[in-house]
Enzyme design. Sequence first.
Site, PDB file in Angstrom:
ATOM      1  N   GLU A  42       0.829  -1.217   0.000  1.00 34.21           N
ATOM      2  CA  GLU A  42       0.000   0.000   0.000  1.00 34.21           C
ATOM      3  C   GLU A  42       0.860   1.263   0.000  1.00 34.21           C
ATOM      4  O   GLU A  42       1.838   1.362   0.738  1.00 34.21           O
ATOM      5  CB  GLU A  42      -0.894  -0.020   1.247  1.00 34.21           C
ATOM      6  CG  GLU A  42      -2.262   0.563   1.024  1.00 34.21           C
ATOM      7  CD  GLU A  42      -3.098  -0.270   0.052  1.00 34.21           C
ATOM      8  OE1 GLU A  42      -3.125   0.075  -1.147  1.00 34.21           O
ATOM      9  OE2 GLU A  42      -3.725  -1.245   0.483  1.00 34.21           O
ATOM     10  N   ASP A 180      -4.543   0.841  -9.356  1.00 30.05           N
ATOM     11  CA  ASP A 180      -5.991   0.680  -9.524  1.00 30.05           C
ATOM     12  C   ASP A 180      -6.365   0.415 -10.983  1.00 30.05           C
ATOM     13  O   ASP A 180      -7.155  -0.493 -11.285  1.00 30.05           O
ATOM     14  CB  ASP A 180      -6.723   1.932  -9.033  1.00 30.05           C
ATOM     15  CG  ASP A 180      -6.364   2.277  -7.596  1.00 30.05           C
ATOM     16  OD1 ASP A 180      -5.733   1.437  -6.924  1.00 30.05           O
ATOM     17  OD2 ASP A 180      -6.701   3.393  -7.153  1.00 30.05           O
TER      18      ASP A 180
END
Length: 392
Positions: A42, A180
């Site tokens: 992340e 994404d």
Amino acid sequence: MLQPNPNLSDLVSDAAAGLKQRFQAEAIITAAAPGRVNLIGEHIDYCDGFVMPFAIDRYIVIAGHPNGSHEARIATAISEDIATIDLTELQQVSEPKWANYLRGVIRGFQDRGYTIPGFDAFILSSVPGGAGLSSSAALECATATFLEGLLGIHLDTREKALLCQKAEHDFAHVPCGIMDQFASAFGQPNRLVLIDCQSGEPEMVPFENPDLTVLISNTLVSHELSDGGYAARRKHTEDGLSILGKASWRDVVTADVQTHWEALGEPVNRRARHVVGEISRTISAAAALARNDFEALGPLMAASHDSLRDDFNVSCKELDILVEIARNIGRQGGVIGARMTGGGFGGSTVTLCESSKASEIAATLSAEYEKATGIQPQIFASRPAQGAHLIQ
Ligand code: GLA
């Protein structure tokens, strides 16, 4: 407690019905693109790191038809309004805000020399918005795929994802990495999309074990990545790299961060510690998953969350509560690992667990979270699903 995922085929027929109702037209082109969840890795996609997301079984569907004009007219299920886009003009940021995702993607096609013919379209979504599950990337990838269908062309998947990322940068003002849009564009059933963000190469990693379930728990606390928190984190990592005098985070080791702790200063030193730690955790997690070593995987997910909370400061009370509940259920209760997923500042957690205990775990997460916050979370499970595609 476990919310079912709406069937993609139902979404497709509902979108066709919406198009018919709003524009009295039959759907000629229908595109679908999924949101994503990230298992680990992340805030390092913009640091040349590794990330391990997958496309979820939640989609944005665009159904449309050519209207013979020079305008795009776009309707959605959530408003009576129709957004109109003049396709003879080079697209710029405008109102309504949600249509900027479409404008940005249209602009990407225009920049590649394509002239977009007029069309009417209806958009429907099963990707929860503001939940850290990339509804914006889903909208961008669905738009790009729809335009491919409209133009009768096929972009290289990587180029399509990069076009969509640029739309997010220039039209939504979020300086995001590639995770994404890559997950939404490249996703495949039963595959994780392990991305080396330095080379920009996705590797499709099998994730087929029916005994494993991925629970996604939406805190229902919403965030706006464009409000500055995301951009500020990205800036910290850029500053850190330049203070360290390195070309890439891949060349930095923990000892470098320790040696330059004072020079990096607060909070850049903690941001740097997160980046270096998360890159190594993600590499270890991919290896652990490949050998079905869940005892190793769980602590890596836990360390990822703690680092995002304490060093990167992108978690929030609600995310911490959900992760804490999952941790308390523990390995005996069937939880393998849990952490926040996505950009943070609200949104969702990801909990990897044993399938046989998934419903029970979801029920506990829901009850305990509601007790602590007064909010009933939205919890669903997803297996890796098909990435952006045209519906034939
Ligand atoms: C958002 C961005 C991604 C990535 C994540 C954090 O989802 O769009 O590029 O940086 O945050 O991992």
